[in-house]
Design a protein around this motif. Structure first.
Motif, PDB file in Angstrom:
ATOM      1  N   LEU A 290      29.139  33.564  42.759  1.00  0.00           N
ATOM      2  CA  LEU A 290      28.416  34.178  41.793  1.00  0.00           C
ATOM      3  C   LEU A 290      28.688  35.640  41.494  1.00  0.00           C
ATOM      4  O   LEU A 290      29.071  36.338  40.534  1.00  0.00           O
ATOM      5  CB  LEU A 290      26.947  33.918  41.613  1.00  0.00           C
ATOM      6  N   VAL A 291      28.818  36.380  42.573  1.00  0.00           N
ATOM      7  CA  VAL A 291      28.933  37.886  42.622  1.00  0.00           C
ATOM      8  C   VAL A 291      30.648  37.967  42.314  1.00  0.00           C
ATOM      9  O   VAL A 291      30.936  38.792  41.379  1.00  0.00           O
ATOM     10  CB  VAL A 291      28.798  38.408  44.144  1.00  0.00           C
ATOM     11  N   ARG A 292      31.400  37.159  42.656  1.00  0.00           N
ATOM     12  CA  ARG A 292      32.706  37.391  42.546  1.00  0.00           C
ATOM     13  C   ARG A 292      33.006  37.011  40.889  1.00  0.00           C
ATOM     14  O   ARG A 292      33.724  37.572  40.222  1.00  0.00           O
ATOM     15  CB  ARG A 292      33.648  36.343  43.420  1.00  0.00           C
ATOM     16  N   ALA A 293      32.239  36.149  40.562  1.00  0.00           N
ATOM     17  CA  ALA A 293      32.409  35.623  39.023  1.00  0.00           C
ATOM     18  C   ALA A 293      32.072  36.735  38.148  1.00  0.00           C
ATOM     19  O   ALA A 293      32.824  36.866  37.192  1.00  0.00           O
ATOM     20  CB  ALA A 293      31.468  34.558  38.781  1.00  0.00           C
ATOM     21  N   VAL A 294      31.047  37.422  38.366  1.00  0.00           N
ATOM     22  CA  VAL A 294      30.534  38.679  37.518  1.00  0.00           C
ATOM     23  C   VAL A 294      31.853  39.867  37.801  1.00  0.00           C
ATOM     24  O   VAL A 294      32.009  40.532  36.853  1.00  0.00           O
ATOM     25  CB  VAL A 294      29.337  39.390  38.006  1.00  0.00           C
ATOM     26  N   GLU A 295      32.011  39.763  38.926  1.00  0.00           N
ATOM     27  CA  GLU A 295      33.197  41.052  39.317  1.00  0.00           C
ATOM     28  C   GLU A 295      34.559  40.519  38.377  1.00  0.00           C
ATOM     29  O   GLU A 295      35.269  41.563  37.700  1.00  0.00           O
ATOM     30  CB  GLU A 295      33.724  41.169  40.774  1.00  0.00           C
ATOM     31  N   PHE A 296      34.917  39.295  38.307  1.00  0.00           N
ATOM     32  CA  PHE A 296      35.965  38.799  37.816  1.00  0.00           C
ATOM     33  C   PHE A 296      35.809  38.993  36.200  1.00  0.00           C
ATOM     34  O   PHE A 296      36.821  39.514  35.457  1.00  0.00           O
ATOM     35  CB  PHE A 296      36.495  37.262  37.985  1.00  0.00           C
ATOM     36  N   LEU A 297      34.763  38.710  35.694  1.00  0.00           N
ATOM     37  CA  LEU A 297      34.617  38.687  34.324  1.00  0.00           C
ATOM     38  C   LEU A 297      34.316  40.282  33.766  1.00  0.00           C
ATOM     39  O   LEU A 297      35.085  40.425  32.832  1.00  0.00           O
ATOM     40  CB  LEU A 297      33.159  38.085  33.940  1.00  0.00           C
ATOM     41  N   THR A 298      34.020  41.137  34.756  1.00  0.00           N
ATOM     42  CA  THR A 298      33.962  42.455  34.278  1.00  0.00           C
ATOM     43  C   THR A 298      35.483  43.338  34.403  1.00  0.00           C
ATOM     44  O   THR A 298      35.643  43.866  33.386  1.00  0.00           O
ATOM     45  CB  THR A 298      33.223  43.191  35.491  1.00  0.00           C
ATOM     46  N   ARG A 299      36.157  42.678  35.265  1.00  0.00           N
ATOM     47  CA  ARG A 299      37.542  43.097  35.300  1.00  0.00           C
ATOM     48  C   ARG A 299      38.483  42.618  34.040  1.00  0.00           C
ATOM     49  O   ARG A 299      39.407  43.338  33.397  1.00  0.00           O
ATOM     50  CB  ARG A 299      38.326  42.670  36.512  1.00  0.00           C
ATOM     51  N   THR A 300      37.955  41.395  33.510  1.00  0.00           N
ATOM     52  CA  THR A 300      38.981  40.638  32.641  1.00  0.00           C
ATOM     53  C   THR A 300      38.340  40.850  31.314  1.00  0.00           C
ATOM     54  O   THR A 300      39.080  40.077  30.109  1.00  0.00           O
ATOM     55  CB  THR A 300      39.330  39.450  33.047  1.00  0.00           C
ATOM     56  N   HIS A 301      37.056  41.094  31.080  1.00  0.00           N
ATOM     57  CA  HIS A 301      36.456  40.789  29.647  1.00  0.00           C
ATOM     58  C   HIS A 301      37.161  41.365  28.354  1.00  0.00           C
ATOM     59  O   HIS A 301      37.015  40.968  27.180  1.00  0.00           O
ATOM     60  CB  HIS A 301      35.062  41.214  29.606  1.00  0.00           C
ATOM     61  N   ARG A 302      38.036  42.623  28.654  1.00  0.00           N
ATOM     62  CA  ARG A 302      38.891  43.077  27.710  1.00  0.00           C
ATOM     63  C   ARG A 302      40.223  42.677  27.524  1.00  0.00           C
ATOM     64  O   ARG A 302      41.061  42.877  26.722  1.00  0.00           O
ATOM     65  CB  ARG A 302      38.627  44.625  27.926  1.00  0.00           C
ATOM     66  N   THR A 303      40.835  42.000  28.806  1.00  0.00           N
ATOM     67  CA  THR A 303      42.152  41.635  28.884  1.00  0.00           C
ATOM     68  C   THR A 303      42.282  40.127  28.555  1.00  0.00           C
ATOM     69  O   THR A 303      43.313  39.879  28.300  1.00  0.00           O
ATOM     70  CB  THR A 303      42.769  42.082  30.157  1.00  0.00           C
ATOM     71  N   LEU A 304      41.347  39.198  28.479  1.00  0.00           N
ATOM     72  CA  LEU A 304      41.452  37.934  28.416  1.00  0.00           C
ATOM     73  C   LEU A 304      40.642  37.546  27.208  1.00  0.00           C
ATOM     74  O   LEU A 304      39.667  37.996  26.776  1.00  0.00           O
ATOM     75  CB  LEU A 304      40.944  36.957  29.580  1.00  0.00           C
ATOM     76  N   PRO A 305      40.964  36.609  26.367  1.00  0.00           N
ATOM     77  CA  PRO A 305      40.226  36.290  24.894  1.00  0.00           C
ATOM     78  C   PRO A 305      39.209  35.262  25.286  1.00  0.00           C
ATOM     79  O   PRO A 305      38.972  34.190  24.683  1.00  0.00           O
ATOM     80  CB  PRO A 305      41.648  35.434  24.263  1.00  0.00           C
ATOM     81  N   TRP A 306      38.230  35.796  26.108  1.00  0.00           N
ATOM     82  CA  TRP A 306      36.943  35.074  26.226  1.00  0.00           C
ATOM     83  C   TRP A 306      36.297  34.883  25.264  1.00  0.00           C
ATOM     84  O   TRP A 306      35.622  33.626  25.069  1.00  0.00           O
ATOM     85  CB  TRP A 306      35.977  35.839  27.462  1.00  0.00           C
ATOM     86  N   ASN A 307      36.293  35.684  24.077  1.00  0.00           N
ATOM     87  CA  ASN A 307      35.470  35.608  22.874  1.00  0.00           C
ATOM     88  C   ASN A 307      35.874  34.095  22.015  1.00  0.00           C
ATOM     89  O   ASN A 307      35.144  33.740  21.200  1.00  0.00           O
ATOM     90  CB  ASN A 307      35.788  36.587  21.922  1.00  0.00           C
ATOM     91  N   GLU A 308      37.147  33.359  22.567  1.00  0.00           N
ATOM     92  CA  GLU A 308      37.551  32.502  21.814  1.00  0.00           C
ATOM     93  C   GLU A 308      37.184  30.913  22.329  1.00  0.00           C
ATOM     94  O   GLU A 308      36.975  29.971  21.609  1.00  0.00           O
ATOM     95  CB  GLU A 308      39.303  32.404  21.946  1.00  0.00           C
ATOM     96  N   LEU A 309      36.344  31.309  23.624  1.00  0.00           N
ATOM     97  CA  LEU A 309      35.792  29.841  24.283  1.00  0.00           C
ATOM     98  C   LEU A 309      34.454  29.691  23.784  1.00  0.00           C
ATOM     99  O   LEU A 309      33.878  28.482  24.023  1.00  0.00           O
ATOM    100  CB  LEU A 309      36.049  30.190  25.558  1.00  0.00           C
ATOM    101  N   VAL A 310      33.756  30.669  23.293  1.00  0.00           N
ATOM    102  CA  VAL A 310      32.282  30.431  23.224  1.00  0.00           C
ATOM    103  C   VAL A 310      31.771  30.589  21.614  1.00  0.00           C
ATOM    104  O   VAL A 310      32.318  31.525  21.049  1.00  0.00           O
ATOM    105  CB  VAL A 310      31.156  31.343  23.818  1.00  0.00           C
ATOM    106  N   ALA A 311      31.342  29.673  20.933  1.00  0.00           N
ATOM    107  CA  ALA A 311      31.197  29.531  19.608  1.00  0.00           C
ATOM    108  C   ALA A 311      29.820  30.514  19.346  1.00  0.00           C
ATOM    109  O   ALA A 311      29.264  30.840  20.226  1.00  0.00           O
ATOM    110  CB  ALA A 311      30.734  28.201  18.957  1.00  0.00           C
ATOM    111  N   ALA A 312      29.693  30.916  18.139  1.00  0.00           N
ATOM    112  CA  ALA A 312      28.542  31.932  17.971  1.00  0.00           C
ATOM    113  C   ALA A 312      27.320  31.103  17.970  1.00  0.00           C
ATOM    114  O   ALA A 312      27.344  29.774  17.937  1.00  0.00           O
ATOM    115  CB  ALA A 312      28.755  32.186  16.129  1.00  0.00           C
TER     116      ALA A 312
END
Length: 337
Positions: A290-312
Motif C-alpha cells: 500500500l505504501v508503494r501504491a501511494v508512491e507510484f500514484l504520486t509519481r505518475t498522477h500527472r504522466t499517466l491518464p488515470w482520469n480516464e479510468l474513473v467515472a465522475a
C-alpha cells in the motif's frame, strides 16, 4: 449541522432487498482507531459480484473497500492525526498470529475486512459507501499528498496495492517481455507500473476498448510470442493456460485474477522442470504494498491518464445507479458521499 457534530452519519446499507441510505450512529474511536470522512469511494468489481449474487457476503452490510478520506477523529495511539488525508488497507490484521508473524497479514487467522463485515456485528461502519468509516487498529493507513486527485488515490487500497504485490512476485522487469492478461483496473494499472520499471508490455483482452485504454498506459498489442513474465488478472482458465504455454526459459507466471472456482488448467511438470519456470499466486497484499501504491500514484498522477479510468462520482443517494456493470471503457464507477 456537520454529521460528526450531531453524532450521526449516512451510509448505504446493502442487503438482498437492495441498497438503502440510512442514518447510522457515529462511534467514538477506541485505542488505535480512526473515524474518517470519506471523500470518494470507487466501486470494485468484487462489490458488483456481491450485489449480483456471484460472491457470498454478509447481509446486511456496508460495502466499499476502495476509498480516500480525511481523519476527523482519532483514538489513543492511532497512527494518523486529525486532518490527515489517507487511504487504507482492505484487511485488519491482529499482528500476533502465526500467519501475521510470517508476513502474511492479509491472511491473518482473525482477519476482518473493510467493506466485508456484517452491519449487525461489532463493526457496522466498516465500508466506504458511507459519509464516514471507522478504521480499527490493524488496518494499514497511508497519507496521500494533496497533489494526488481523489479519483487517482481511491483505488490504491485495493487495485493499486494488489498490483504492487503482483509485481513484487514477478521480480525484476527491466528489459523483460511481459504479457498482461486482462485490461480491467488491475491490468491497466499493472501496464503502467510494469512500463515504468522498464518492461516491454503486451496486453491481452477480448475487448478493444480496454486494449485501447491499456495502450495509453504503455502496452503494445499481443504478439502471441514467447514472454519472460506473464501476469494474469483475468481469472480465465483459457487465458491462464495460453499464458503458461508462452513462458520462456526461466520465466514466471503470476496469477492474481483467479479468485472464484473455475475449470482446472493442465500442467506439464516436465515443462516446468526443464523450463525452470516459476508459477505463483497473489491474493490481497501486505502493508508495504500500500505504501508503494501511494508512491507510484504520486509519481505518475500527472504522466499517466488515470482520469480516464474513473467515472465522475454520483451522490450517495444515487448509489444504486453504479452498483451495476459499467461500460467497457469505464473501469471504476465512483461515489462522493
Amino acid at each position: 449541522m456537520d454529521t460528526l457534530t450531531r453524532r450521526l452519519t449516512r451510509a448505504a446499507i446493502w442487503s438482498a432487498d437492495g441498497v438503502q441510505v440510512r442514518e447510522v450512529a457515529l462511534p467514538d474511536p477506541g485505542p488505535g482507531e480512526l473515524v474518517v470522512r470519506v471523500r470518494l469511494a470507487t466501486v470494485c468489481g468484487s462489490d458488483l459480484h456481491t450485489v449480483s449474487g456471484r460472491r457470498p457476503a454478509p447481509s446486511p452490510s456496508i460495502l466499499g473497500h476502495e476509498a480516500v478520506g480525511h481523519v476527523v477523529a482519532a483514538g489513543p495511539g492511532a497512527e494518523q492525526e486529525i486532518g490527515d488525508r489517507i487511504v487504507w488497507s482492505v484487511t485488519a490484521a491482529c499482528g500476533r498470529c502465526a500467519r501475521c508473524r510470517r508476513g502474511f497479514t492479509a491472511k491473518c487467522e482473525q482477519v476482518r475486512k473493510v467493506g466485508h463485515e456484517a452491519f449487525t456485528g461489532d463493526w457496522p461502519l466498516s465500508g466506504g459507501y458511507a459519509e464516514h468509516i471507522l478504521l480499527p487498529a490493524g488496518v494499514t493507513t497511508v497519507p496521500v499528498p494533496d497533489s494526488v486527485p481523489d479519483a487517482v488515490a481511491a483505488p490504491a487500497g485495493c487495485a493499486t496495492a494488489t498490483v504492487m504485490a503482483v509485481l513484487e512476485a514477478a521480480g525484476d522487469m527491466a528489459g523483460r517481455r511481459v504479457l498482461i492478461c486482462g485490461a480491467g483496473m488491475l491490468g491497466v494499472t499493472a501496464v503502467g507500473a510494469s512500463t515504468e520499471r522498464g518492461a516491454r508490455v503486451e496486453i491481452s483482452d477480448p475487448h478493444p476498448q480496454r486494449r485501447e485504454l491499456a495502450s495509453r498506459f504503455g502496452a503494445g498489442p499481443d504478439t502471441g510470442g514467447p514472454v519472460d513474465i506473464a501476469l494474469d488478472f483475468s481469472g480465465s482458465s483459457t487465458a491462464v493456460a495460453a499464458a503458461l504455454s508462452r513462458i520462456d526459459l526461466g520465466g514466471t507466471l503470476v496469477l492474481a485474477g483467479s479468485v472464484t472456482p473455475g475449470p482446472t488448467v493442465a500442467l506439464d511438470p516436465e515443462a516446468v522442470v526443464r523450463g525452470w519456470l516459476t508459477i505463483t499466486g497473489v491474493h490481497n497484499y501486505e502493508p508495504r504494498h500500500l505504501v508503494r501504491a501511494v508512491e507510484f500514484l504520486t509519481r505518475t498522477h500527472r504522466t499517466l491518464p488515470w482520469n480516464e479510468l474513473v467515472a465522475a462520482p454520483v451522490e450517495l443517494t444515487a448509489i444504486g445507479t453504479v452498483l451495476a456493470p459499467t461500460p467497457r471503457n469505464v473501469l471504476r464507477a465512483s461515489i462522493a458521499p
